[in-house]
Design an enzyme around this catalytic site. Structure first.
Site, PDB file in Angstrom:
ATOM      1  CB  SER A  78      11.526   6.053  -7.758  1.00  0.00           C
ATOM      2  OG  SER A  78      10.737   5.136  -7.063  1.00  0.00           O
ATOM      3  CG  LEU A  79       8.541   9.835  -5.461  1.00  0.00           C
ATOM      4  CD1 LEU A  79       8.623  11.243  -4.880  1.00  0.00           C
ATOM      5  CD2 LEU A  79       7.748   8.936  -4.528  1.00  0.00           C
ATOM      6  CG  LEU A  88      17.799  10.641   0.929  1.00  0.00           C
ATOM      7  CD1 LEU A  88      18.819   9.669   0.386  1.00  0.00           C
ATOM      8  CD2 LEU A  88      16.604  10.737   0.019  1.00  0.00           C
ATOM      9  NE  ARG A 115      19.497  10.337  -6.516  1.00  0.00           N
ATOM     10  CZ  ARG A 115      18.234  10.163  -6.190  1.00  0.00           C
ATOM     11  NH1 ARG A 115      17.750   8.942  -6.058  1.00  0.00           N
ATOM     12  NH2 ARG A 115      17.464  11.187  -5.968  1.00  0.00           N
ATOM     13  CG  HIS A 166      18.143   6.049  -2.240  1.00  0.00           C
ATOM     14  ND1 HIS A 166      17.404   6.485  -1.166  1.00  0.00           N
ATOM     15  CD2 HIS A 166      17.653   6.701  -3.323  1.00  0.00           C
ATOM     16  CE1 HIS A 166      16.504   7.370  -1.590  1.00  0.00           C
ATOM     17  NE2 HIS A 166      16.632   7.502  -2.889  1.00  0.00           N
ATOM     18  NE  ARG A 224      15.039   5.661  -8.055  1.00  0.00           N
ATOM     19  CZ  ARG A 224      14.846   6.755  -7.312  1.00  0.00           C
ATOM     20  NH1 ARG A 224      14.301   7.839  -7.833  1.00  0.00           N
ATOM     21  NH2 ARG A 224      15.223   6.784  -6.051  1.00  0.00           N
ATOM     22  CG  PHE A 283      16.031  16.219  -8.482  1.00  0.00           C
ATOM     23  CD1 PHE A 283      15.420  17.069  -7.586  1.00  0.00           C
ATOM     24  CD2 PHE A 283      16.322  14.919  -8.074  1.00  0.00           C
ATOM     25  CE1 PHE A 283      15.093  16.638  -6.313  1.00  0.00           C
ATOM     26  CE2 PHE A 283      16.000  14.482  -6.795  1.00  0.00           C
ATOM     27  CZ  PHE A 283      15.386  15.345  -5.913  1.00  0.00           C
ATOM     28  CD  GLN A 329      19.928   5.947  -7.256  1.00  0.00           C
ATOM     29  OE1 GLN A 329      18.885   6.308  -6.732  1.00  0.00           O
ATOM     30  NE2 GLN A 329      20.230   6.246  -8.503  1.00  0.00           N
ATOM     31  CB  ALA A 343      -0.933  -0.015   1.211  1.00  0.00           C
ATOM     32  N   GLY A 344       2.014   1.186  -0.681  1.00  0.00           N
ATOM     33  CA  GLY A 344       2.783   2.402  -0.948  1.00  0.00           C
ATOM     34  C   GLY A 344       2.176   3.072  -2.177  1.00  0.00           C
ATOM     35  N   GLY A 345       2.941   3.982  -2.777  1.00  0.00           N
ATOM     36  CA  GLY A 345       2.411   4.695  -3.930  1.00  0.00           C
ATOM     37  C   GLY A 345       1.965   3.756  -5.041  1.00  0.00           C
ATOM     38  CB  ALA A 346       3.609   0.903  -6.728  1.00  0.00           C
ATOM     39  CB  THR A 398      16.105  15.443  -0.990  1.00  0.00           C
ATOM     40  OG1 THR A 398      15.877  15.579  -2.388  1.00  0.00           O
ATOM     41  CG2 THR A 398      15.959  16.811  -0.363  1.00  0.00           C
ATOM     42  CD  GLU A 399      19.905  13.889  -7.230  1.00  0.00           C
ATOM     43  OE1 GLU A 399      20.289  12.764  -6.875  1.00  0.00           O
ATOM     44  OE2 GLU A 399      19.349  14.115  -8.297  1.00  0.00           O
ATOM     45  CG  HIS A 402      20.666   9.612  -2.356  1.00  0.00           C
ATOM     46  ND1 HIS A 402      21.332  10.729  -1.917  1.00  0.00           N
ATOM     47  CD2 HIS A 402      19.565  10.064  -3.011  1.00  0.00           C
ATOM     48  CE1 HIS A 402      20.659  11.813  -2.298  1.00  0.00           C
ATOM     49  NE2 HIS A 402      19.580  11.428  -2.957  1.00  0.00           N
TER      50      HIS A 402
HETATM   51  C1  FAD Z   1      14.289   8.423   1.901  1.00  0.00           C
HETATM   52  C2  FAD Z   1      13.859   8.229   0.483  1.00  0.00           C
HETATM   53  C3  FAD Z   1      13.653   9.337  -0.349  1.00  0.00           C
HETATM   54  C4  FAD Z   1      13.242   9.174  -1.661  1.00  0.00           C
HETATM   55  N1  FAD Z   1      13.039  10.288  -2.435  1.00  0.00           N
HETATM   56  C5  FAD Z   1      12.594  10.132  -3.711  1.00  0.00           C
HETATM   57  C6  FAD Z   1      12.315  11.270  -4.529  1.00  0.00           C
HETATM   58  O1  FAD Z   1      12.448  12.416  -4.106  1.00  0.00           O
HETATM   59  N2  FAD Z   1      11.873  11.070  -5.780  1.00  0.00           N
HETATM   60  C7  FAD Z   1      11.682   9.807  -6.284  1.00  0.00           C
HETATM   61  O2  FAD Z   1      11.268   9.684  -7.417  1.00  0.00           O
HETATM   62  N3  FAD Z   1      11.927   8.714  -5.526  1.00  0.00           N
HETATM   63  C8  FAD Z   1      12.378   8.842  -4.253  1.00  0.00           C
HETATM   64  N4  FAD Z   1      12.636   7.731  -3.490  1.00  0.00           N
HETATM   65  C9  FAD Z   1      12.298   6.401  -4.018  1.00  0.00           C
HETATM   66  C10 FAD Z   1      10.818   6.134  -3.904  1.00  0.00           C
HETATM   67  O3  FAD Z   1      10.304   6.813  -2.798  1.00  0.00           O
HETATM   68  C11 FAD Z   1      10.506   4.663  -3.725  1.00  0.00           C
HETATM   69  O4  FAD Z   1      11.186   3.908  -4.669  1.00  0.00           O
HETATM   70  C12 FAD Z   1       9.015   4.425  -3.910  1.00  0.00           C
HETATM   71  O5  FAD Z   1       8.294   5.246  -3.044  1.00  0.00           O
HETATM   72  C13 FAD Z   1       8.632   2.988  -3.686  1.00  0.00           C
HETATM   73  O6  FAD Z   1       7.218   2.886  -3.692  1.00  0.00           O
HETATM   74  P1  FAD Z   1       6.515   1.491  -3.670  1.00  0.00           P
HETATM   75  O7  FAD Z   1       5.053   1.762  -3.721  1.00  0.00           O
HETATM   76  O8  FAD Z   1       7.104   0.614  -4.702  1.00  0.00           O
HETATM   77  O9  FAD Z   1       6.917   0.846  -2.259  1.00  0.00           O
HETATM   78  P2  FAD Z   1       6.727   1.330  -0.737  1.00  0.00           P
HETATM   79  O10 FAD Z   1       6.213   2.695  -0.619  1.00  0.00           O
HETATM   80  O11 FAD Z   1       7.975   0.975  -0.038  1.00  0.00           O
HETATM   81  O12 FAD Z   1       5.561   0.389  -0.226  1.00  0.00           O
HETATM   82  C14 FAD Z   1       5.733  -0.972  -0.021  1.00  0.00           C
HETATM   83  C15 FAD Z   1       4.430  -1.525   0.505  1.00  0.00           C
HETATM   84  O13 FAD Z   1       4.478  -2.938   0.477  1.00  0.00           O
HETATM   85  C16 FAD Z   1       4.018  -3.454   1.689  1.00  0.00           C
HETATM   86  N5  FAD Z   1       4.654  -4.760   1.870  1.00  0.00           N
HETATM   87  C17 FAD Z   1       5.962  -5.076   1.743  1.00  0.00           C
HETATM   88  N6  FAD Z   1       6.144  -6.381   1.973  1.00  0.00           N
HETATM   89  C18 FAD Z   1       4.926  -6.896   2.245  1.00  0.00           C
HETATM   90  C19 FAD Z   1       4.467  -8.186   2.577  1.00  0.00           C
HETATM   91  N7  FAD Z   1       5.292  -9.220   2.681  1.00  0.00           N
HETATM   92  N8  FAD Z   1       3.157  -8.352   2.803  1.00  0.00           N
HETATM   93  C20 FAD Z   1       2.280  -7.307   2.720  1.00  0.00           C
HETATM   94  N9  FAD Z   1       2.677  -6.073   2.416  1.00  0.00           N
HETATM   95  C21 FAD Z   1       3.980  -5.873   2.174  1.00  0.00           C
HETATM   96  C22 FAD Z   1       4.352  -2.415   2.719  1.00  0.00           C
HETATM   97  O14 FAD Z   1       3.493  -2.514   3.822  1.00  0.00           O
HETATM   98  C23 FAD Z   1       4.122  -1.133   1.934  1.00  0.00           C
HETATM   99  O15 FAD Z   1       2.763  -0.774   2.020  1.00  0.00           O
HETATM  100  C24 FAD Z   1      13.056   7.875  -2.170  1.00  0.00           C
HETATM  101  C25 FAD Z   1      13.267   6.770  -1.367  1.00  0.00           C
HETATM  102  C26 FAD Z   1      13.683   6.928  -0.046  1.00  0.00           C
HETATM  103  C27 FAD Z   1      13.948   5.725   0.777  1.00  0.00           C
END
Ligand code: FAD
Ligand code: SF4
Ligand code: FES
Lengths: 252, 576
Positions: free
Chosen positions: B395-396, B248, B282, B349, B390, B116, B236, B12-15, B250-251, B238
């Site tokens: 990524s966002l 982190l 990076r 990172h 990357r 950036f 990667q 339940a992250g962004g993706a 940020t850049e 950072h």
């Molecule tokens: C500090 C930091 C700063 C960043 N800044 C930037 C930026 O400025 N710009 C940019 O483009 N990118 C940035 N990134 C990268 C980017 O934020 C991430 O790559 C991206 O948010 C990942 O999103 P996601 O939805 O794939 O995963 P996540 O947001 O990590 O979500 C993972 C989800 O999976 C769930 N999950 C995991 N394993 C299980 C399991 N076994 N069972 C059930 N649920 C599970 C978790 O509960 C969570 O809800 C940054 C990353 C970090 C760490």
């Protein structure tokens, strides 16, 4: 009752100090009563309280249970009562808790939500309160093809309340909430503020109606506990005042 | 307990949140399963911004963004994916704004943009303002906004449910097995489509910007079924994490004018990337930092870090644009960024590699064929838009663009099936056996000790600089740790919130992924993007212009390779 761990003397390296964590433990699978347990933990200069809790969990007692994820104060997982006030364990350093040699730090779950195990509480009522104020942008008509315009001043109007990480430190520091769980609590009002004062939003009336109800914003007695508790530095009481004023004058 | 949905989203992250919104548009039943409450996901930690060629400040075009993404990825990027990506991101940003994301604004009220690393105008001529941001909390705003939209749409969530297995029957994915934290109960979820959106695995390293919960669970689960992981050697680092902590910075700080300095106060990036200096990609900046440190020009008593200098920037600018990161420096290091430089070091990172997918987010089981019913998006997936490295802000938007595509594909596939595929007879057996062994096996090895030894060896031997020798050492160390892992024990015998048990399971995933990374890296005798081999310091397009595909083969790892998709841009030397 306080149980002190019977353990061999803890090894403390030169750059470390020993602190005592006095933690409120509860696991109904083991004991229907909650009790206090003390642990001696070696800490280093920059250690967060979260690091000290991990030391206990990883090396002294694996059953100690708490939530955490980001470890730097942005995910809102680890609000707890530390020496009687709500903090994020990952955003407070042991040394800032009077964590000098021999000192005791007390750690308890946040108050007003049912404790499930150790420092883990039932967050569902908190999230339900959040959902009840329609926490999403409400607009009518067609979207423009590009972005909606918003002046920097209009954007600044609700900046403070966009920072909320839903940690519940404010709500569980509120004496009104402790005594009346039907009250939404400050976090829900913070969220309502974030939308009511967003120039793009058209749902202010609906939300104000909800906040005007018996268990709504008027329950707030302006004790400022919430503002003191907020790890994001949000002016929670001010936000609540602004919502009250909007209700009185029915305009934002 | 048994559940049945058309589409299941794991994470339940962004993706995951985006995928859920788009799957629901297909008139199917959708549920999201997450081991964390959605708003705790690590997307919320992202700071700097989302890159899209809106051109709100300076002229910009999606072709320029596409080119930068490919060049930034050191030409390992699949160009069809980069094209879809650079075009789609523009609408994705407007969509986020329409959903309510509170972007910072220009004086005309448009979405604010800043510079950036690696983002340029006219194919590398000068840095361009492409990163759309909300102060230094862009990820927080994305996560909140997408969660709000899911609340609005009434999405079903299973929060604090930890997925421990994928059910793949006759080559088709038909569900998952999950462990409910609150009760210890094991649930089966039957589905027509499953979307993996479980994020990265930065916790194989010690110094990392990643959350404690980022243990690559679903990557490892997929790999354990004999299915491939792509490009796992590309990770990667950072350049700017708070020293020792990895938190982190940020850049965007350098985008606002922050400067990296060595102990002599020299702006050393001028020597490494004369055109865009501190805003080089990076991988280059991280190597430059370690080169300075190794040459004895590091800062501090141990000479083990570099300074990020913001002291020439007006405090009002820092307060207005970078309030959170200045607060991190104050809270965790006791440094006042108005007056003192911030000590930083590179921090682990982002995973460029992961579960291979095509541009419709369908998961691949080899170089060409898909696993019907299985989709992946976000950091868990490798499309590959990011190639060998990357770019910041990519990524966002990857999570939005491919989350959306994943949601649409998954719903379309679910609608194409008349009925659910039958589950095998005992889908939970493997999970039950695994948990039983950990809980009741009487093991004596300590999970935390093994994990920290793993992280130490990975930091020492498989990070910014690698050689065959260091990678071999890491391989030996990991083998030893895996042997010990078999004997780990868990003290908590309870069912309720047994987080100790889950940490033990997660360690198993980390060990797998570390091993795949090291073996993939050892076979890649070249340097490209985030993978730098001191014994092979140059890119070798003749032998290695190809993706690595790593398969579990009994106790071994079998490596295969997949061609890179090249359309518009031919490989060139990467200079900035
Ligand atoms: C500090 C930091 C700063 C960043 N800044 C930037 C930026 O400025 N710009 C940019 O483009 N990118 C940035 N990134 C990268 C980017 O934020 C991430 O790559 C991206 O948010 C990942 O999103 P996601 O939805 O794939 O995963 P996540 O947001 O990590 O979500 C993972 C989800 O999976 C769930 N999950 C995991 N394993 C299980 C399991 N076994 N069972 C059930 N649920 C599970 C978790 O509960 C969570 O809800 C940054 C990353 C970090 C760490
Ligand atoms: S307002 Fe502050 S204390 Fe309350 S939930 Fe939000 S971040 Fe936590
Ligand atoms: S662990 Fe994320 S706020 Fe403390």
């Amino acid at each position: 009752m306080t149980v002190t761990q019977e353990r061999p003397a803890v090894e403390v390296a030169d750059h470390q100090q020993l602190v005592t964590l006095k933690i409120r433990r509860y696991d109904p699978e083991v004991d229907p009563e909650a009790n206090w347990q003390e642990f001696q933990v070696p800490v280093e200069k920059g250690d967060r309280l979260l690091d000290a809790l991990h030391h206990v969990k990883w090396y002294l007692d694996g059953s100690l249970t708490f939530r955490r994820s980001c470890a730097h104060g942005v995910c809102g997982s680890d609000a707890m009562r530390v020496n009687g006030v709500n903090r994020l364990a990952c955003k407070v350093l042991v040394k800032d808790l009077g964590g000098r040699d021999g000192d005791t730090i007390t750690v308890e779950p946040i108050k007003g939500l049912a404790v499930l195990k150790d420092l883990v509480v039932d967050m569902d009522p908190f999230f339900e309160a959040f959902k009840s104020i329609k926490p999403f942008l409400i607009t009518s008509g067609n979207e423009p093809t590009r972005e909606r315009l918003q002046s920097a001043e209009d954007r600044a109007r609700f900046e403070d309340t966009t920072k909320c990480i839903m940690c519940a430190a404010c709500t569980t520091a509120c004496p009104v909430f402790w005594n009346d769980e039907a009250y939404f609590g400050p976090q829900a009002i913070v969220m309502a503020h974030r939308f009511i004062f967003d120039s793009r939003d058209e749902g202010a009336d609906e939300r104000l109606e909800i906040l005007n109800e018996k268990e709504g914003v008027w329950r707030c007695r302006t004790t400022f506990n919430c503002t003191d508790a907020c790890p994001r530095g949000i002016q929670v009481t001010k936000a609540i005042q602004e919502v009250k004023r909007a209700l009185i004058f029915r305009k934002v | 307990m048994h559940h049945k949905y058309d589409v299941l989203v794991v994470g339940a992250g962004g993706a995951g949140l985006m995928a859920a919104l788009y799957a629901a548009k297909g008139d199917v039943s959708v549920a999201v399963i997450s081991k964390l409450y959605p708003t705790r996901s690590h997307t919320g930690a992202a700071q700097g911004g989302v890159g899209a060629a809106l051109g709100n400040i300076g002229e910009d075009h999606w072709e320029w963004h596409m080119f930068d993404t490919i060049k930034g990825g050191d030409y390992l990027t699949d160009q069809d994916a980069a094209e879809v990506f650079s075009k789609d991101v523009i609408d994705a940003v407007y969509e986020l704004e329409h959903m309510g994301l509170p972007f910072s604004r220009t004086p005309e009220g448009k979405i604010a943009q800043r510079k950036f690393g690696g983002h340029t105008r006219e194919f590398g001529k000068a840095a361009v303002e492409r990163s759309c941001y909300a102060k230094d909390r862009t990820g927080h705003m994305i996560l909140q906004t997408l969660y709000q939209q899911n609340v609005k749409e009434g999405t079903t969530f299973f929060n604090e449910f930890h997925v421990l297995d994928l059910i793949i029957e006759n080559g088709r994915c038909c569900g998952v097995v999950a462990f409910e934290l609150a009760t210890g109960e094991i649930h089966t979820f039957q589905a027509k489509s499953v979307i993996l959106a479980s994020g990265g695995y930065g916790r194989i390293f010690k110094i990392t910007s990643n959350a404690l919960t980022l243990s690559g669970d679903l990557m490892s689960i997929y790999y354990r079924k004999g299915l491939p992981l792509e490009d796992m050697e590309f990770y990667q680092f950072h350049p700017t994490g708070l020293t020792k902590l990895g938190i982190l910075i940020t850049e965007g700080v350098r985008g606002e004018g922050g400067i990296l300095r060595n102990k002599d106060g020299e702006r050393f990036m001028e020597r490494y990337a004369p055109t865009i200096k501190d805003l080089a990609p990076r991988d280059m900046v991280a190597r430059a930092i370690y080169t300075e440190i190794r040459a004895g020009r590091g800062c501090g008593p141990a000479g083990d870090h570099i300074f990020l200098d913001l002291t020439h920037l007006p405090p009002e600018q820092l307060d207005a644009k970078l309030p959170d990161i200045t607060e991190f420096a104050r809270t965790y290091l006791g440094i006042e960024p108005y007056t003192d430089p911030i000590p930083i070091q590179p921090t682990a990172h982002y995973a460029m590699g992961g579960v291979p997918t095509n541009i419709d987010a369908q998961v691949l089981r080899n170089n060409t064929d898909i696993v019907p019913g299985l989709f992946a998006a976000g950091e868990v997936a490798c499309v590959s838009v990011h190639g060998a490295n990357r770019l910041g802000t990519n990524s966002l938007l990857d999570i939005n663009v491919f989350g959306r595509r994943g949601g649409l594909s998954a719903a379309a596939y679910a609608n194409s099936l008349a009925a659910h595929v039958d589950l095998p007879d005992n889908p939970v057996d493997d999970v039950v056996a695994l948990l039983q062994r950990l809980r009741d096996g009487g093991g004596t090895e300590n999970v935390a000790t093994i994990r920290s030894e793993l992280q130490e060896t990975m930091d020492a031997h498989a990070s910014v600089y690698r050689t065959e020798e260091t990678l071999k050492q890491a391989e030996v160390d990991i083998a030893g740790l895996k042997a010990r892992y078999v004997h780990v024990g868990v003290a908590d015998r309870g069912l309720r919130y047994n987080t100790e048990l889950l940490e033990a399971v997660e360690l198993g995933f980390l060990l797998d992924l570390a091993e795949v990374m090291v073996v993939s890296a050892k076979a890649r005798n070249e340097s490209r993007g985030g993978h730098f081999r001191e014994d092979f310091p140059h890119r070798d397009d003749v032998n290695f212009m190809r993706h690595t595909m790593a398969y579990k083969d009994g106790g071994d790892i079998r490596l295969d390779y997949k061609p890179v998709v090249q359309t518009r841009y031919q490989p060139m030397e990467r200079k900035y």
